[in-house]
Enzyme design. Structure first.
Site, short mmCIF file in Angstrom:
data_model
loop_
_atom_site.label_atom_id
_atom_site.label_comp_id
_atom_site.label_asym_id
_atom_site.label_seq_id
_atom_site.Cartn_x
_atom_site.Cartn_y
_atom_site.Cartn_z
N GLU A 36 80.01 54.76 44.52
CA GLU A 36 79.40 54.43 43.22
C GLU A 36 77.88 54.54 43.25
O GLU A 36 77.25 54.89 42.26
CB GLU A 36 79.79 53.00 42.80
CG GLU A 36 81.24 52.83 42.38
CD GLU A 36 82.16 52.44 43.52
OE1 GLU A 36 81.83 52.72 44.70
OE2 GLU A 36 83.23 51.87 43.24
N GLU A 68 89.27 50.49 45.81
CA GLU A 68 89.44 49.08 45.42
C GLU A 68 90.89 48.77 45.06
O GLU A 68 91.39 47.68 45.34
CB GLU A 68 88.49 48.76 44.25
CG GLU A 68 87.03 48.74 44.71
CD GLU A 68 86.04 48.77 43.57
OE1 GLU A 68 86.24 49.55 42.61
OE2 GLU A 68 85.04 48.03 43.63
N GLY A 93 86.95 52.96 42.50
CA GLY A 93 88.04 52.14 42.00
C GLY A 93 89.36 52.45 42.69
O GLY A 93 90.24 51.59 42.76
N ALA A 142 87.38 55.44 39.25
CA ALA A 142 87.47 55.33 37.80
C ALA A 142 87.02 56.65 37.19
O ALA A 142 86.28 57.42 37.82
CB ALA A 142 86.58 54.18 37.33
C1 HXC Z 1 86.62 61.93 36.56
C2 HXC Z 1 87.03 63.27 38.35
C3 HXC Z 1 86.75 62.22 39.25
C4 HXC Z 1 86.41 60.95 38.68
C5 HXC Z 1 87.25 63.96 40.41
N1 HXC Z 1 87.33 64.32 39.11
N2 HXC Z 1 86.89 62.68 40.51
N3 HXC Z 1 86.96 63.13 37.02
N4 HXC Z 1 86.35 60.86 37.34
N5 HXC Z 1 86.18 59.87 39.43
C6 HXC Z 1 87.68 65.65 38.58
C7 HXC Z 1 86.54 66.63 38.73
O1 HXC Z 1 85.62 66.49 37.67
C8 HXC Z 1 87.30 67.94 38.67
O2 HXC Z 1 87.64 68.23 37.33
C9 HXC Z 1 88.59 67.62 39.40
O3 HXC Z 1 88.74 66.21 39.35
C10 HXC Z 1 88.55 68.04 40.87
O4 HXC Z 1 87.38 67.50 41.46
P1 HXC Z 1 86.29 68.34 42.29
O5 HXC Z 1 85.05 67.57 42.29
O6 HXC Z 1 86.23 69.74 41.75
O7 HXC Z 1 86.97 68.37 43.74
P2 HXC Z 1 86.26 68.43 45.17
O8 HXC Z 1 85.15 69.41 45.15
O9 HXC Z 1 87.37 68.60 46.14
O10 HXC Z 1 85.60 67.00 45.36
C11 HXC Z 1 86.43 65.84 45.44
C12 HXC Z 1 85.58 64.55 45.32
C13 HXC Z 1 84.73 64.63 44.05
C14 HXC Z 1 84.69 64.40 46.55
C15 HXC Z 1 86.56 63.40 45.28
O11 HXC Z 1 85.59 64.98 42.93
C16 HXC Z 1 84.03 63.35 43.71
O12 HXC Z 1 83.00 63.03 44.29
N6 HXC Z 1 84.57 62.61 42.71
C17 HXC Z 1 83.94 61.39 42.26
C18 HXC Z 1 84.16 60.26 43.23
C19 HXC Z 1 83.47 58.99 42.76
O13 HXC Z 1 82.25 58.97 42.59
N7 HXC Z 1 84.24 57.94 42.53
C20 HXC Z 1 83.74 56.66 42.04
C21 HXC Z 1 83.81 56.64 40.54
S1 HXC Z 1 83.08 55.17 39.89
P3 HXC Z 1 87.07 69.55 36.59
O14 HXC Z 1 87.69 69.47 35.22
O15 HXC Z 1 85.60 69.42 36.60
O16 HXC Z 1 87.57 70.69 37.43
C22 HXC Z 1 84.24 53.98 40.10
C23 HXC Z 1 83.85 52.61 39.65
C24 HXC Z 1 85.07 51.70 39.58
O17 HXC Z 1 85.28 54.20 40.62
C25 HXC Z 1 84.71 50.38 38.98
C26 HXC Z 1 85.93 49.66 38.48
C27 HXC Z 1 86.36 50.08 37.14
#
Ligand code: HXC
Length: 259
Positions: free
Chosen positions: A133, A113, A110, A67
């Protein structure tokens, strides 16, 4: 169909529709508009009689990194309650046509999921699955604690959910989370190949069979067996059953029409 964050091709191949998540710069992070578009797309494709199987994919780098954290950051519990974004996962779960996820790169939070809500999962060898998360001070909310546990068992699910660690495509295959791992250049092709195998079957039998397998997730064995039996009888109300069995006897390939 016009969408901003996804593309939808209703006739990618005969009887096969393709949905592609399309926010590549954000690793296909699932913002609210994307999720609404996805919900609409699944509704439209489920209502389209020409479509017999749906393939959903992202790009080589990411299926979806979860998400949209930037969009969620300042939300309150009540904001989330009002938005009720889980409706999209519910809509996917309710979709009667089989859904195949073709996954490469990140399938996280998400995104993982979403993949687990699909029926069959084909992954590229670069795919990474995870529920990170916990590292954001929250926990999975769209089925991560439930579907993951049912798929891989308590030990690995607990480790993934409590530490946020990612697992590789090979680990996901070994733990029963996914169906197949293929080289990166083949993951979509392989998913479409499987979709074609499904699309030539009777759409009625496919629908009833999918419903019956999913029933196993939330019923007792006896209840599931009764449900299966009713759906089995129901197949015999279709012309496709007559055609399938007649074709076997006549030693030819059946042609199923979905009636
Ligand atoms: C918003 C995101 C994002 C996310 C990546 N980006 N994941 N933006 N929400 N979930 C954006 C980054 O901010 C960045 O934008 C660009 O995508 C590239 O990401 P990087 O981090 O620079 O890439 P990398 O170093 O290769 O790392 C990849 C990654 C990391 C390991 C996937 O991005 C990451 O940890 N993302 C978050 C993963 C996460 O925690 N997901 C769960 C979310 S909570 P900019 O503009 O900064 O360059 C969830 C709850 C769901 O899903 C519940 C149901 C609704």
């Amino acid at each position: 169909m016009e969408f901003e964050f996804i593309t939808v091709n209703e006739s990618y191949a005969k009887h096969i529709a393709l949905i592609q998540l399309n926010r590549p710069k954000e690793l296909n992070a699932l913002n609210l508009q994307l999720m609404l578009e996805l919900k609409r797309a699944f509704q439209l494709l489920d209502d389209n009689d020409e479509v017999r199987c749906i393939v959903i994919t992202g790009n080589d780098q990411a299926f979806a990194a979860g998400a949209d954290i930037k969009q969620m950051e300042n939300k309150s519990a009540i904001d989330l309650l009002k938005i009720d974004q889980f409706e999209t996962w519910d809509q996917i779960r309710k979709t009667k046509k089989p859904i195949i996820a073709a996954v490469s790169g990140f399938a996280l939070g998400g995104g993982c999921e979403l993949v687990m809500t699909c029926d069959i999962i084909i992954a590229s060898e670069t795919a990474k699955f995870g529920q990170p998360e916990i590292k954001l001070g929250i926990m999975p909310g769209a089925g991560g604690t439930q579907r993951l546990t049912k798929a891989v068992g308590k030990a690995l699910a607990m480790e993934m959910v409590l530490t946020g660690k990612f697992i590789s495509a090979e680990e996901a295959l070994a733990s029963g989370l996914i169906n197949k791992v293929v080289p990166i250049e083949l993951y979509l092709e392989e998913a479409v190949k499987m979709a074609k195998e499904i699309a030539v079957q009777s759409p009625i039998a496919i629908r009833l069979a999918k419903e019956s397998v999913l029933k196993a997730f939330d019923s007792s064995l006896q209840e599931g067996l009764y449900f299966e039996r009713k759906n089995f009888y129901m197949c015999f109300a279709s012309e496709d059953q007559k055609e399938g069995m007649k074709a076997f006897v006549e030693k030819r390939k059946p042609v199923f029409i979905g009636k």
